[in-house]
Write a protein that holds these residues in place. Structure first.
Motif, PDB file in Angstrom:
ATOM      1  N   VAL A 887      16.485  -8.716  -6.682  1.00 20.38           N
ATOM      2  CA  VAL A 887      17.949  -8.610  -6.590  1.00 20.38           C
ATOM      3  C   VAL A 887      18.585  -8.786  -7.973  1.00 20.38           C
ATOM      4  N   ALA A 888      17.963  -9.620  -8.816  1.00 20.00           N
ATOM      5  CA  ALA A 888      18.504  -9.864 -10.157  1.00 20.00           C
ATOM      6  C   ALA A 888      18.185  -8.736 -11.130  1.00 20.00           C
ATOM      7  N   ASN A 889      17.446  -7.720 -10.675  1.00 25.68           N
ATOM      8  CA  ASN A 889      17.050  -6.618 -11.552  1.00 25.68           C
ATOM      9  C   ASN A 889      17.688  -5.302 -11.146  1.00 25.68           C
ATOM     10  N   HIS A 890      18.878  -5.369 -10.564  1.00 23.80           N
ATOM     11  CA  HIS A 890      19.599  -4.166 -10.144  1.00 23.80           C
ATOM     12  C   HIS A 890      19.778  -3.206 -11.321  1.00 23.80           C
ATOM     13  N   LYS A 891      19.448  -1.931 -11.068  1.00 27.42           N
ATOM     14  CA  LYS A 891      19.568  -0.847 -12.061  1.00 27.42           C
ATOM     15  C   LYS A 891      18.557  -0.957 -13.195  1.00 27.42           C
ATOM     16  N   LYS A 892      17.570  -1.838 -13.061  1.00 30.70           N
ATOM     17  CA  LYS A 892      16.564  -1.987 -14.112  1.00 30.70           C
ATOM     18  C   LYS A 892      15.237  -1.370 -13.670  1.00 30.70           C
ATOM     19  N   GLN A 893      14.438  -0.979 -14.675  1.00 30.34           N
ATOM     20  CA  GLN A 893      13.086  -0.489 -14.390  1.00 30.34           C
ATOM     21  C   GLN A 893      12.144  -1.671 -14.316  1.00 30.34           C
ATOM     22  N   VAL A 894      11.277  -1.683 -13.324  1.00 29.56           N
ATOM     23  CA  VAL A 894      10.329  -2.787 -13.159  1.00 29.56           C
ATOM     24  C   VAL A 894       8.927  -2.229 -12.971  1.00 29.56           C
ATOM     25  N   ARG A 895       7.957  -3.046 -13.352  1.00 28.67           N
ATOM     26  CA  ARG A 895       6.551  -2.716 -13.101  1.00 28.67           C
ATOM     27  C   ARG A 895       5.978  -3.830 -12.245  1.00 28.67           C
ATOM     28  N   MET A 896       5.386  -3.442 -11.126  1.00 27.95           N
ATOM     29  CA  MET A 896       4.874  -4.433 -10.181  1.00 27.95           C
ATOM     30  C   MET A 896       3.480  -4.047  -9.719  1.00 27.95           C
ATOM     31  N   LEU A 897       2.698  -5.061  -9.400  1.00 28.64           N
ATOM     32  CA  LEU A 897       1.393  -4.829  -8.788  1.00 28.64           C
ATOM     33  C   LEU A 897       1.478  -5.358  -7.369  1.00 28.64           C
ATOM     34  N   ALA A 898       1.143  -4.515  -6.399  1.00 29.57           N
ATOM     35  CA  ALA A 898       1.397  -4.890  -5.007  1.00 29.57           C
ATOM     36  C   ALA A 898       0.369  -4.290  -4.067  1.00 29.57           C
ATOM     37  N   TYR A 899       0.289  -4.907  -2.898  1.00 26.66           N
ATOM     38  CA  TYR A 899      -0.635  -4.495  -1.832  1.00 26.66           C
ATOM     39  C   TYR A 899       0.166  -3.744  -0.772  1.00 26.66           C
ATOM     40  N   TYR A 938       2.327  11.663  -7.855  1.00 30.12           N
ATOM     41  CA  TYR A 938       1.771  10.324  -7.629  1.00 30.12           C
ATOM     42  C   TYR A 938       1.712  10.044  -6.125  1.00 30.12           C
ATOM     43  N   PRO A 939       0.752  10.665  -5.429  1.00 34.41           N
ATOM     44  CA  PRO A 939       0.671  10.507  -3.973  1.00 34.41           C
ATOM     45  C   PRO A 939       0.038   9.167  -3.589  1.00 34.41           C
ATOM     46  N   PHE A 940       0.234   8.789  -2.344  1.00 35.30           N
ATOM     47  CA  PHE A 940      -0.496   7.652  -1.782  1.00 35.30           C
ATOM     48  C   PHE A 940      -1.974   8.021  -1.666  1.00 35.30           C
ATOM     49  N   GLN A 941      -2.826   7.050  -1.899  1.00 35.23           N
ATOM     50  CA  GLN A 941      -4.274   7.295  -1.836  1.00 35.23           C
ATOM     51  C   GLN A 941      -4.956   6.310  -0.898  1.00 35.23           C
ATOM     52  N   GLY A 942      -4.311   6.020   0.229  1.00 38.23           N
ATOM     53  CA  GLY A 942      -4.907   5.123   1.204  1.00 38.23           C
ATOM     54  C   GLY A 942      -4.528   3.678   0.948  1.00 38.23           C
ATOM     55  N   GLY A 943      -5.076   2.788   1.789  1.00 36.17           N
ATOM     56  CA  GLY A 943      -4.752   1.377   1.686  1.00 36.17           C
ATOM     57  C   GLY A 943      -5.294   0.756   0.409  1.00 36.17           C
ATOM     58  N   GLY A 944      -4.663  -0.333  -0.018  1.00 33.71           N
ATOM     59  CA  GLY A 944      -5.118  -1.049  -1.207  1.00 33.71           C
ATOM     60  C   GLY A 944      -3.962  -1.502  -2.068  1.00 33.71           C
ATOM     61  N   CYS A 945      -4.293  -1.857  -3.317  1.00 30.76           N
ATOM     62  CA  CYS A 945      -3.300  -2.333  -4.277  1.00 30.76           C
ATOM     63  C   CYS A 945      -2.940  -1.212  -5.248  1.00 30.76           C
ATOM     64  N   TYR A 946      -1.668  -1.179  -5.629  1.00 33.68           N
ATOM     65  CA  TYR A 946      -1.171  -0.149  -6.534  1.00 33.68           C
ATOM     66  C   TYR A 946      -0.367  -0.806  -7.660  1.00 33.68           C
ATOM     67  N   LEU A 947      -0.407  -0.167  -8.811  1.00 35.11           N
ATOM     68  CA  LEU A 947       0.504  -0.505  -9.888  1.00 35.11           C
ATOM     69  C   LEU A 947       1.705   0.416  -9.756  1.00 35.11           C
ATOM     70  N   LEU A 948       2.906  -0.168  -9.649  1.00 32.91           N
ATOM     71  CA  LEU A 948       4.117   0.582  -9.364  1.00 32.91           C
ATOM     72  C   LEU A 948       5.087   0.514 -10.532  1.00 32.91           C
ATOM     73  N   LEU A 949       5.696   1.635 -10.838  1.00 32.48           N
ATOM     74  CA  LEU A 949       6.767   1.682 -11.827  1.00 32.48           C
ATOM     75  C   LEU A 949       7.964   2.350 -11.176  1.00 32.48           C
ATOM     76  N   ILE A 990     -10.069  -0.581   3.503  1.00 30.25           N
ATOM     77  CA  ILE A 990      -8.785  -1.278   3.526  1.00 30.25           C
ATOM     78  C   ILE A 990      -7.757  -0.372   4.200  1.00 30.25           C
ATOM     79  N   LYS A 991      -7.011  -0.931   5.149  1.00 30.93           N
ATOM     80  CA  LYS A 991      -6.123  -0.103   5.970  1.00 30.93           C
ATOM     81  C   LYS A 991      -4.687  -0.128   5.472  1.00 30.93           C
ATOM     82  N   GLU A 992      -3.902   0.761   6.023  1.00 34.17           N
ATOM     83  CA  GLU A 992      -2.460   0.809   5.832  1.00 34.17           C
ATOM     84  C   GLU A 992      -1.862   1.257   7.155  1.00 34.17           C
ATOM     85  N   ASP A 993      -0.600   0.914   7.387  1.00 36.83           N
ATOM     86  CA  ASP A 993       0.104   1.398   8.566  1.00 36.83           C
ATOM     87  C   ASP A 993       0.940   2.601   8.157  1.00 36.83           C
ATOM     88  N   VAL A 994       0.693   3.749   8.792  1.00 39.08           N
ATOM     89  CA  VAL A 994       1.421   4.968   8.453  1.00 39.08           C
ATOM     90  C   VAL A 994       2.206   5.418   9.683  1.00 39.08           C
TER      91      VAL A 994
END
Length: 1019
Positions: A887-899, A938-949, A990-994
């Protein structure tokens, strides 16, 4: 003269809709005709009405077929005759025995045999049907003496050559063979179409007896049906007077319980409702529903009463619902009004585990001859059409898959595919098979077989052969007996809390589970995973956008999330007005007066009735037609058009500007879809709050119950994560601690054997029952002695750590198991093995990586337990920003690592986009948006962790990251494999819900054009 006509309700045989069939009769000058669909009466009630409109005398009956062969045709002389045929067919449907070659001795049915299968002796009511092409045979001595028992038989199955070909395709589908394998006996004759009477009668002019016999059957068949009169069970007690007396007594008792002694408003509302209920004769309907609830309560079951019935204070006082209509100002006329001819609608939910017990009570209490499920017609759908028709034309599986999965524009253009398309498209909206309505039950005054045969599907409860729409039109109202897992979550949580903490909780006491301060905080934050109806990413996002911190806003949210409201653009507008109450105007005083609670926006079905009534001046009955059309329950376009015309005429009479009336009607039309009545939304909100209360104050018990009820919107892993975040300690299955379901000891959660995907369920249940009977297992050897399990089953339990209590490593346990079981089959267990004491083996010390357990868990559970997925990544980077700081990063570019938790596909005008739901390494959820152009690169490639920009956008308190780049991050090599090609295959588990979405794109803001200011009109 047409005594044997088929519509497309002759499943996989007839090709003509009822409207088309009757239109042909009119064109051919037919004044009387029979509908005799094969082994069903599905279409007869619509047929009777349509014939009456066209001045045709309707005859009703059935063509009895068995093993794909015609036995005889039955035509009802009257209502008793229809009942006779229905009961005859029902008996054979239930027994599974083929129909006899000779018809039974019907009393009020004309029976017609074909020339080929006519018995030697005919009863008075039995005849032989003669086709035009058979008339020449009557001059032979073999048939001359039977002419006095003959009638015209011009069957009708198709209209033209193309429909005849379609008929053959349907027969091939039904018999499961390719088209070229059909024999003449498998399909109808090429002559089975309707002819003008002047073309048909001349065939028989030399045999006036045949024409006379045919006319005799027509004249003597007088099946009459009174539509609209109630057919449901009339009284719960002896009669109408004792029913209303009983209902009044129960309502007064409930009034005292719900409101205390001196609540004048509640008293007045009860008197008003009782008066209407009595005048409409619906007391028995209420009392039967109350009786079902009383039985449920006596069994300790939990139920949720919802639907329009929750508008009623009587339902509230009887305990059918838990919604106070006074608190929410629920619109009683949406529920019952004197213009309404059909009973009100009670939808009642039970846990999926208990619903069958309730159903069995209803069938036993009210009698198997009087209770049945509504049927439903399952139509040919796009995929099934191309699979079924393509198979008939002999296409291989690969081509069938291609046709079924792709739009027609992408199909090949060869001649066979063109035929499949041509005939396939003719089948759209054709009924394909009969099925059971998911919840609708009929309880009739007379035996149900007076109206329809019954079938017995695999679930073991009989069904009628018509759907809910026909049921309503002919005088039946269904009781909706539903099940859902959300009630299981709540019910099992309460039981777990008592077992685990010794606390008895009355979750039905809405004072503890509605508008509770801490619950409201969770609600506003969208911290609702596991809670009924409010856990999906879309709903959690809506709660945050609304800063939803009270019950009434939740009621509105429960409705505006529905497709009808969202598609109309009213969801977006509601969010804007809720957050900016000073930035809009009510563009007519009626909207402020009637819809002030929802900022002048139509959110509930009742709102349409209110606007039609208070702005348009229409009576409530016409407003209800609009509402029913909107909810998909209205079947008459003509009735809707009439109401629309009346709306504009009435608006003009009241002096409203035409432009304003056009805009208001446009809003009504755009609202069409799956919106809720307010009481329905309120019922859902109460259940949501009950779930939320349990999640807030008893999170470990609640999440365990969610896991045991097989979750909700998400996969099990997500609820296991929630349990861990709530303070629970997660343990893998253990043969001494676990049961088939997940078990709880304090805050220790032992996953159940049901989650081991490759372990036989009978073994899982046997482990639990043997341990209850003979005590804990002492060792691996003791387990093998007691449980008949093979080496593969033992390996599964070892790899998941189910024998960790022994103190031995997995590798050591595998050695012992191999020595004991490699040449052992469970069915050959010897007495020697049972009696031998456990041997002590000298076992080597085998090193094992700390990550091997995690990869074992992924293989067996599809997610790790002993560590997180982040611990398995090759990178130690955890992103630059955490979800809590977005919320404190409104209008900013962020890089996150997430599952990746889930992604939902959403159609847009530029192609499909996705909304993603993720957790960061701290376990906090956040959401992303992936537009079509980004997904191409940059398509989804199944379940797992991704680096996001991506770029953060905070939309009314709710942050979303619009992704510009993303990449899936690799795990460390699986240490259990030496071969490099195998070291990363476990990561693919590793699964994902689609979630796919099959709808048109929602309109953009400029397309919605919902005015925020009063409209200006020139004088």
């Amino acid at each position: 003269m047409y005594l044997n006509c088929h519509s497309f309700h002759s499943l996989r045989y007839g090709t003509i809709s009822l409207k088309e069939l009757i239109a042909q009769a009119v064109a051919c000058g037919v004044k009387a005709m029979a509908l005799t669909d094969i082994n069903t009466v599905t279409g007869i009630y619509d047929f009777i009405r349509e014939c009456a409109d066209k001045g045709i005398k309707p005859l009703v009956g059935m063509e009895f077929r068995s093993e794909h062969r015609l036995r005889y045709i039955g035509l009802a002389k009257n209502a008793e005759g229809l009942g006779e045929m229905n009961r005859f067919l029902t008996t054979h449907n239930f027994s599974g025995e083929p129909l006899p070659l000779i018809a039974p001795e019907f009393k009020s049915v004309f029976v017609i045999y074909t020339l080929e299968n006519a018995p030697e002796f005919l009863r008075e009511n039995e005849f032989i049907g003669i086709r035009p092409d058979e008339v020449s045979k009557l001059f032979t001595s073999a048939f001359k003496n039977r002419i006095s028992k003959m009638v015209i038989l011009q069957s009708v199955t198709f209209s033209n050559k193309k429909q005849f070909n379609l008929h053959k395709i349907l027969r091939a589908i039904d018999t499961n063979i390719i088209l070229s394998k059909l024999t003449e006996a498998d399909y109808c004759r090429t002559s089975e179409k309707m002819l003008p009477l002047e073309s048909l009668i001349p065939y028989y002019e030399n045999h006036p007896e045949i024409i006379a016999n045919t006319q005799h059957i027509i004249d003597s068949s007088n099946f009459e049906y009174t539509f609209g009169t109630p057919k449901n069970k009339k009284f719960y007690t002896e009669n109408r007077q004792t029913d209303i007396a009983k209902l009044t007594e129960l309502a007064q008792e409930g009034l005292l319980y719900r409101y205390g002694k001196n609540h004048e408003l509640a008293k007045a509302r009860i008197e008003k409702e009782l008066k209407v209920i009595d005048e409409l004769g619906f007391s028995g309907y209420f009392l039967i529903t109350w009786d079902i609830i009383q039985y449920s309560n006596s069994q300790g079951f939990m139920h949720i009463g919802r639907g329009s019935g929750a508008n009623s204070i009587i339902a509230y006082c009887l305990g059918i619902t838990d919604i106070c209509p006074l608190e929410l100002d629920l619109y009683f006329e949406r529920f019952l009004n004197l213009n309404r001819k059909s009973p009100p609608d009670f939808d009642i939910d039970w846990s999926w585990k208990e619903r069958d017990i309730i159903l069995r009570y209803i069938f036993d209490k009210y009698g198997k001859d009087h209770v049945a499920f509504c049927g439903t017609n399952v139509e040919f759908k796009y995929r099934s059409i191309f699979r079924e028709v393509g198979k008939v034309f002999g296409l291989p599986k690969e081509e069938l898959d291609m046709l079924a999965k792709n739009p027609m524009a992408l199909h090949e253009t060869n001649s066979i595919v063109q035929l499949v398309q041509q005939y396939g498209m003719m089948l759209e909206k054709y009924p394909n098979q009969r099925s059971m309505h998911s919840c609708g039950i009929i309880i009739s005054e007379e035996p149900i077989t007076n109206y329809t045969p019954l079938e017995m599907p695999p679930k073991g409860f009989p069904i009628v052969l018509f759907d809910m729409h026909i049921a309503e039109e002919i005088g039946f109202e269904k009781f909706d007996i539903l099940s859902q897992r959300g009630i299981g979550h709540i019910d099992d949580s309460v039981k777990l809390i008592e077992k685990n903490q010794g606390i008895r909780l009355d979750i039905r006491d809405t004072s503890i589970s509605k508008n509770e301060a801490l619950c409201n905080t969770y609600l506003a934050q969208g911290n609702t995973i596991g809670c009924f109806y409010i856990e999906s990413p879309a709903m959690r996002g809506l709660l945050r956008r609304l800063n939803c911190d009270n019950y009434k806003i939740l009621v509105a949210a429960s409705s505006i999330i529905r497709p009808g409201v969202a598609q109309s653009g009213m969801m977006k507008e509601y969010i804007f007005r809720h957050n900016n109450p000073e930035q809009f105007e009510y563009f007519h005083t009626v909207f402020k007066e009637q819809l002030g609670e929802t900022y002048g926006i139509m959110v509930y079905q009742e709102d349409v009735i209110k606007i039609a009534q208070y702005y348009g001046g229409l009576p409530a009955a016409d407003g209800d037609i609009l509402r029913r059309a909107m909810s998909g329950k209205g079947r008459s376009r003509e009735a809707l058009q009439k109401v629309k015309d009346n709306f504009f005429a009435s608006c003009a009479q009241k002096g409203h500007p035409e432009m304003l009336s056009q805009e208001i009607y446009r809003q009504i039309e755009s609202f069409a879809g799956y919106s809720f009545c307010k009481a329905h939304s309120a019922s859902y909100a109460v259940e949501s709050y009950q779930s939320l209360y349990l999640k807030v104050y008893y999170p470990v018990e609640f999440m365990t119950a969610v896991i045991n009820n097989q979750g909700g919107f998400y996969r099990t892993e997500v609820y296991v994560h929630e349990a861990r975040m709530s303070g629970g300690t997660i343990h893998n299955p253990c043969v001494n601690k676990s049961e088939y379901q997940t078990t709880l000891y304090g805050t220790s959660i032992y996953l159940g054997f049901m989650h081991l995907q490759s372990l036989e369920s009978k073994i899982a249940h046997l482990i639990e029952s043997d341990r209850d009977k003979n005590g804990a297992f002492l060792s691996l050897e003791d387990f093998i002695n007691r449980i008949p399990i093979g080496i593969e089953g033992i390996k599964i339990l070892i790899f998941i750590g189910a024998f960790r209590f022994t103190g031995k490593t997995k590798n050591q346990l595998l050695v012992i198991a191999s020595l004991l079981l490699n040449k052992f089959k469970p069915e050959h267990k010897s007495l020697m093995l049972l009696q031998e004491p456990a041997k002590e083996y000298k076992l080597p010390t085998l090193d094992r990586s700390v990550f091997e357990d995690a990869f074992d868990e992924i293989e067996l559970l599809s997610f790790p337990v002993s560590c997180t997925v982040f611990d398995l990544l090759q990178t130690r980077h955890r992103g630059d920003v955490m979800a809590k700081d977005l919320v404190a990063n409104h209008k900013k570019q962020v890089r996150m690592l997430a599952y990746l938790i889930s992604r939902k596909q959403v159609p847009t005008k530029k192609g499909n986009m996705y909304f993603g739901t993720w957790i960061d390494h701290e376990g906090t959820y956040f959401d992303t948006a992936h537009f079509p152009d980004c997904l191409q690169q940059y398509p989804f490639q199944g379940g797992g962790c991704y680096l996001l920009l991506g770029n953060v956008e905070v939309d009314y308190h709710f942050p979303t990251i619009t992704i510009t780049k993303m990449a899936k991050m690799p795990f460390i090599p699986d240490p259990r494999y030496m071969d490099a090609k195998d070291q990363f295959k476990t990561q693919q588990m590793i699964k994902e819900d689609v979630s796919p979405t099959h709808r048109k794109p929602y309109p953009q803001g400029h397309e919605i054009n919902l005015p925020r200011h009063r409209m200006k009109f020139s004088n």
